[in-house]
Enzyme design. Structure first.
Site, PDB file in Angstrom:
ATOM      1  N   HIS A 133       0.819  -1.226   0.000  1.00 16.52           N
ATOM      2  CA  HIS A 133       0.000   0.000   0.000  1.00 16.52           C
ATOM      3  C   HIS A 133       0.855   1.279   0.000  1.00 16.52           C
ATOM      4  CE1 HIS A 133       0.878   0.921   4.216  1.00 16.52           C
ATOM      5  NE2 HIS A 133       0.910  -0.400   4.356  1.00 16.52           N
ATOM      6  N   HIS A 142      12.248  -1.185 -12.411  1.00 15.92           N
ATOM      7  CA  HIS A 142      12.040  -2.628 -12.558  1.00 15.92           C
ATOM      8  C   HIS A 142      12.065  -3.252 -11.169  1.00 15.92           C
ATOM      9  CE1 HIS A 142      13.701  -6.704 -14.294  1.00 15.92           C
ATOM     10  NE2 HIS A 142      12.601  -6.861 -13.590  1.00 15.92           N
TER      11      HIS A 142
END
Ligand SMILES: CC(=O)SCCNC(=O)CCNC(=O)[C@H](O)C(C)(C)COP(=O)(O)OP(=O)(O)OC[C@H]1O[C@@H](n2cnc3c(N)ncnc32)[C@H](O)[C@@H]1OP(=O)(O)O
Length: 214
Positions: A133, A142
């Site tokens: 979150h 990446h």
């Protein structure tokens, strides 16, 4: 919808399979390892310079190149509007309704992106990665297979988080930094650094900025 994939290396192979599984028509694969245009099994293989000939209104593009810097370089050269890039999210990934995923970003099988996370453009969220979150992941980053970004982590542009690394809550990784496979990052890492181990230690503070190689 027709899809053009740029790059034909290992990362591209996985993206090609995801795109086909989702029912898109794989129209062309562009890579400068091809000197001229050829059609094999209905797919056009051609150098990148063919792109403007190949693109039409119904075509979307994914830059499927694993190197963050090269991905940025190609996107910068193409100068296409953001909405021409396809966001590819595997159906086995779990993406919160309150999360946002940007143009050209690829979310691989079994990745999880939780509440209020914001992933920007042309990122790779690799197989089984967990983005918890309130994360902020900037362009061209990446997150490798099975890496975990716990809550409230910030990943600046072009960062590579290695496979299985864990970043603890509230930490920020500065732009174009690299975190080694399996690292546990417990403090923020400055830009252009390389950090490895548990707890992670910085082994290099001078990774080139993308502008230096473009
Ligand atoms: C589907 C896919 O494949 S997605 C791609 C996923 N890719 C990854 O996860 C790769 C992540 N890359 C790494 O972990 C690399 O080892 C890097 C980038 C951190 C370091 O690479 P290099 O700059 O070549 O460093 P090099 O191998 O010279 O090692 C430098 C030192 O760091 C140590 N080191 C390197 N990587 C790690 C690591 N992951 N964890 C702990 N120590 C490490 C080395 O042992 C060496 O230590 P020493 O100086 O005491 O001998």
């Amino acid at each position: 919808m027709k899809v053009v994939i740029i790059g034909n290396g290992g990362h591209s192979k996985v993206v090609q399979e995801m795109v086909i599984r989702q029912g898109y028509s794989l129209h062309a694969i562009l890579d400068d390892k091809y000197e001229r245009e050829q059609i094999i099994d209905g797919i056009v293989y051609a150098p990148l310079s063919s792109i403007h000939k190949i693109l039409d209104q119904e075509t979307q593009v994914v830059v499927a190149i694993g190197s963050n810097m090269v991905r940025k370089r190609v996107v910068s050269k193409l100068k296409l509007p953001g909405e021409r890039y396809l966001t590819v999210i595997d159906p086995t990934a779990v993406v919160s309704n309150s999360a946002a995923v940007g143009y050209g970003t690829v979310v691989m099988p079994k990745a999880v992106i939780n509440a209020d996370a914001h992933i920007h453009d042309h990122c790779i969220i690799n197989t089984g990665a967990v983005i918890e979150h309130d994360n902020l992941v900037w362009d061209y980053s990446h997150i490798s297979p099975h890496a975990t970004l716990t809550g409230n982590v910030t990943i600046d542009e072009g960062v590579h988080i290695g496979a299985g690394a864990t970043i603890i809550p509230g930490v920020k990784i500065g732009e174009w930094s690299i975190i080694g496979a399996g690292a546990t990052v417990i403090r923020s890492v400055p830009a252009h650094s390389k950090a490895v181990g548990t707890p992670a230690r910085i082994i290099n503070r001078s990774i080139g900025a993308v502008k230096d190689i473009m």
